[in-house]
Design a protein around this motif. Structure first.
Motif, PDB file in Angstrom:
ATOM      1  N   ASN A  50       0.867  -1.014   0.384  1.00  0.00           N
ATOM      2  CA  ASN A  50      -0.142   0.351   0.214  1.00  0.00           C
ATOM      3  C   ASN A  50       0.935   1.426  -0.143  1.00  0.00           C
ATOM      4  OD1 ASN A  50      -2.914  -1.059   0.951  1.00  0.00           O
ATOM      5  ND2 ASN A  50      -1.668  -2.311   2.041  1.00  0.00           N
ATOM      6  N   ARG A  51       0.131   1.924  -0.606  1.00  0.00           N
ATOM      7  CA  ARG A  51       0.901   3.304  -0.841  1.00  0.00           C
ATOM      8  C   ARG A  51       1.056   4.526   0.990  1.00  0.00           C
ATOM      9  NH1 ARG A  51       3.005   6.590  -4.647  1.00  0.00           N
ATOM     10  NH2 ARG A  51       1.739   5.960  -5.744  1.00  0.00           N
ATOM     11  N   PRO A  52       0.850   3.401   1.706  1.00  0.00           N
ATOM     12  CA  PRO A  52       1.676   4.045   3.369  1.00  0.00           C
ATOM     13  C   PRO A  52       3.005   2.960   3.515  1.00  0.00           C
ATOM     14  CG  PRO A  52      -1.164   4.373   3.139  1.00  0.00           C
ATOM     15  CD  PRO A  52      -0.672   3.642   2.505  1.00  0.00           C
ATOM     16  N   THR A 136     -10.503   1.372   5.073  1.00  0.00           N
ATOM     17  CA  THR A 136     -10.530   2.262   4.524  1.00  0.00           C
ATOM     18  C   THR A 136     -11.471   2.788   4.087  1.00  0.00           C
ATOM     19  OG1 THR A 136      -8.177   1.772   4.988  1.00  0.00           O
ATOM     20  CG2 THR A 136      -8.889   4.029   3.496  1.00  0.00           C
ATOM     21  N   SER A 159      -8.083   5.204  -9.704  1.00  0.00           N
ATOM     22  CA  SER A 159      -7.426   3.426 -10.922  1.00  0.00           C
ATOM     23  C   SER A 159      -6.355   3.187  -9.160  1.00  0.00           C
ATOM     24  CB  SER A 159      -6.551   3.738 -11.282  1.00  0.00           C
ATOM     25  OG  SER A 159      -5.486   5.121 -11.377  1.00  0.00           O
ATOM     26  N   GLY A 182      -5.809   9.819 -13.984  1.00  0.00           N
ATOM     27  CA  GLY A 182      -4.330  10.357 -14.601  1.00  0.00           C
ATOM     28  C   GLY A 182      -4.232  10.387 -16.195  1.00  0.00           C
ATOM     29  N   TYR A 201      -8.806  13.634 -15.319  1.00  0.00           N
ATOM     30  CA  TYR A 201      -7.959  15.225 -14.467  1.00  0.00           C
ATOM     31  C   TYR A 201      -7.096  16.007 -14.989  1.00  0.00           C
ATOM     32  CZ  TYR A 201      -4.417  13.182 -12.332  1.00  0.00           C
ATOM     33  OH  TYR A 201      -3.266  12.489 -11.944  1.00  0.00           O
ATOM     34  N   ARG A 202      -6.551  15.292 -16.520  1.00  0.00           N
ATOM     35  CA  ARG A 202      -5.372  16.346 -17.201  1.00  0.00           C
ATOM     36  C   ARG A 202      -5.600  17.073 -18.155  1.00  0.00           C
ATOM     37  NH1 ARG A 202      -0.754  13.995 -14.956  1.00  0.00           N
ATOM     38  NH2 ARG A 202      -0.861  11.701 -13.878  1.00  0.00           N
ATOM     39  N   MET A 225      -7.807  11.622  -1.737  1.00  0.00           N
ATOM     40  CA  MET A 225      -7.032  11.292  -1.226  1.00  0.00           C
ATOM     41  C   MET A 225      -6.093  12.284  -1.830  1.00  0.00           C
ATOM     42  SD  MET A 225      -6.412   8.175  -3.967  1.00  0.00           S
ATOM     43  CE  MET A 225      -7.337   6.934  -3.576  1.00  0.00           C
ATOM     44  N   VAL A 226      -6.391  13.551  -2.262  1.00  0.00           N
ATOM     45  CA  VAL A 226      -5.464  14.898  -2.950  1.00  0.00           C
ATOM     46  C   VAL A 226      -4.902  15.826  -1.963  1.00  0.00           C
ATOM     47  CG1 VAL A 226      -4.715  16.272  -4.723  1.00  0.00           C
ATOM     48  CG2 VAL A 226      -5.906  14.058  -4.922  1.00  0.00           C
ATOM     49  N   LEU A 250      -2.028  13.544  -0.806  1.00  0.00           N
ATOM     50  CA  LEU A 250      -0.754  13.505  -2.208  1.00  0.00           C
ATOM     51  C   LEU A 250      -0.502  14.647  -2.745  1.00  0.00           C
ATOM     52  CD1 LEU A 250      -2.441   9.739  -3.314  1.00  0.00           C
ATOM     53  CD2 LEU A 250      -0.389  10.291  -1.873  1.00  0.00           C
ATOM     54  N   SER A 272     -10.337  10.245   8.140  1.00  0.00           N
ATOM     55  CA  SER A 272      -9.110   9.420   9.162  1.00  0.00           C
ATOM     56  C   SER A 272      -8.149   8.911   8.352  1.00  0.00           C
ATOM     57  CB  SER A 272     -10.435   8.644   9.894  1.00  0.00           C
ATOM     58  OG  SER A 272     -10.529   7.412   8.373  1.00  0.00           O
ATOM     59  N   LEU A 274      -6.713   4.648   9.346  1.00  0.00           N
ATOM     60  CA  LEU A 274      -6.606   3.588   9.381  1.00  0.00           C
ATOM     61  C   LEU A 274      -5.809   2.878  10.553  1.00  0.00           C
ATOM     62  CD1 LEU A 274      -8.550   1.198   9.743  1.00  0.00           C
ATOM     63  CD2 LEU A 274      -7.724   0.274   7.680  1.00  0.00           C
ATOM     64  N   MET A 322       4.847   0.492  -7.405  1.00  0.00           N
ATOM     65  CA  MET A 322       3.984   2.031  -6.625  1.00  0.00           C
ATOM     66  C   MET A 322       4.568   3.081  -6.868  1.00  0.00           C
ATOM     67  SD  MET A 322       1.862   1.761  -3.052  1.00  0.00           S
ATOM     68  CE  MET A 322       0.494   0.949  -4.416  1.00  0.00           C
ATOM     69  N   GLY A 325       3.553   4.400 -10.703  1.00  0.00           N
ATOM     70  CA  GLY A 325       2.028   5.266 -10.905  1.00  0.00           C
ATOM     71  C   GLY A 325       1.328   4.748 -11.982  1.00  0.00           C
ATOM     72  N   GLY A 329      -5.304  -0.652 -10.045  1.00  0.00           N
ATOM     73  CA  GLY A 329      -5.769  -1.818  -8.307  1.00  0.00           C
ATOM     74  C   GLY A 329      -4.239  -2.677  -7.799  1.00  0.00           C
TER      75      GLY A 329
END
Ligand SMILES: NC(=O)c1ccc[n+]([C@@H]2O[C@H](COP(=O)([O-])OP(=O)(O)OC[C@H]3O[C@@H](n4cnc5c(N)ncnc54)[C@H](OP(=O)(O)O)[C@@H]3O)[C@@H](O)[C@H]2O)c1
Length: 336
Positions: A50-52, A136, A159, A182, A201-202, A225-226, A250, A272, A274, A322, A325, A329
């Motif tokens: 995960n990103r964390p 989450t 995504s 993106g 969004y681009r 998350m941005v 992010l 929040s 987790l 990761m 980018g 999934g």
């Protein structure tokens, strides 16, 4: 501790040798952890990335007090031993679990209430892709955001591991789903998963598209998350009585917004994280997931989107993937 199976004293784990780039993730030999009262020891077969974990590796997200220093917030495997008073599982049961850390290893301990059965028909790698994003999304979208059937839901980063889960769950529970991503490929993947409209969004302004498809009403719940300059834009894209749930920043932790919108639209802006929540709070989320979401998984109405699987020892490659980018999934480590 009850442990009929032979459990070795040492295991292979992937540790953060020092804060830095992916190559600081190094296999090492560690003692197999001992489950404390109420905990189970899991022989890990697969661990989610995960990103964390990336933030932890960079030194920006230290483990909470008492948690393992090893990265890894979710695992799937076989119960290998029971701590004192642990009664929910038997040795040999197949489980997936949310861990406060320590997932990048051959064995991990977790409170018995933070584990769930592996949904029928799921592989270990698929099951390891579930806990972090499902806990989450459930907590933030449904418990905090109160998303209801018939409402419009907007999730940014559609995504991502979180985004692909949020699209599927919101859609399964009857919401109209809008999302941002993106690239055209990422947008296509989001629409295949059930998003009614994916916004690149681009090339498009998400606020304008949300207004257009909701006939000016806006989104009832936004999972963001941005942060950064999205905060002001989310306030504009939200409907009257809209709920905006922040789960990451992010795009920047600081933003400027017109707070009169908060009052005029009666918005709720919450958020929040987790990982530092108590075992009891996580147990409550686990129980809700088991009752309401696990049947959807067993029926394959919802499933994790699997991007790539890497061997545990090559966790650095998973982090590289990761950070590039391009993934859609979940990225998972095979520990078998
Ligand atoms: N609060 C919590 O409890 C909690 C729990 C788990 C995860 N999280 C957070 O939720 C986010 C998603 O987690 P994940 O594991 O699903 O990660 P992930 O798969 O790597 O997703 C990150 C997504 O964010 C988008 N993005 C937008 N702006 C970005 C930027 N400036 N840098 C990098 N990516 C950007 C990317 O999509 P595009 O390429 O389309 O921009 C990417 O799909 C992470 O920030 C994570 O820390 C929060």
């Amino acid at each position: 501790m009850t442990s009929p199976a032979a459990i070795p004293e040492k295991m292979t784990a992937v540790a953060i040798s020092s804060p830095g780039g992916p190559m600081v993730l190094k296999p090492e030999r560690r003692d197999v952890p001992t489950p404390e009262a109420g905990e189970i020891l899991i022989e890990v077969k697969a661990a989610g990335v995960n990103r964390p974990d990336v933030f932890q590796r960079q030194g920006a997200y230290p483990p909470p007090p008492g948690a393992s220093d090893l990265p890894g917030l979710e695992v799937a495997g076989i119960v290998a031993a029971l701590g004192e008073g642990a009664t929910r599982w038997r040795v040999g049961d197949k489980v997936c679990a949310l861990t406060p850390g320590g997932g990048y290893a051959e064995y991990a301990t977790v409170h018995e209430s933070n584990a769930l059965p592996i949904p029928s028909g799921f592989t270990f790698t698929e099951a390891a892709a579930l806990p972090e994003t499902f806990f989450t999304v459930w907590h933030n979208v449904f418990e905090r955001g109160g998303l209801k059937s018939g409402e419009t839901f907007l999730v940014h980063g559609g995504s991502s591991g979180i985004g692909t889960t949020a699209i599927q769950l919101a859609s399964a529970f009857g919401a109209r789903v809008l999302t941002t991503a993106g690239s055209a490929d990422k947008c296509g993947a989001c629409e295949k998963l059930g998003a009614d409209r994916a916004i690149n969004y681009r090339t498009e302004d998400f606020v304008a598209v949300v207004k257009e498809v909701t006939e000016g009403k806006g989104a009832n719940v936004i999972l963001d998350m941005v942060g950064g300059d999205y905060v002001a834009r989310n306030y504009t894209a939200a409907a009257i009585e809209g709920r905006i749930v922040q789960i990451a920043t992010l795009g920047g932790a600081v933003g400027t917004t017109d707070f009169s919108k908060l009052m005029m639209k009666r918005l709720v802006h919450t958020g929040s994280t987790l990982r530092p929540r108590t075992v009891e709070v996580k147990a409550g989320i686990a129980a809700a997931l088991e009752a309401q979401v696990w049947p959807l998984l067993a029926a394959r109405r919802v499933a994790p989107v699997m991007d790539m699987i890497f061997p545990l020892r090559e966790a650095w490659r998973a982090h590289e993937r990761m950070e590039e980018g391009d993934h859609i999934g979940k990225i998972v480590l095979d520990v078998a």
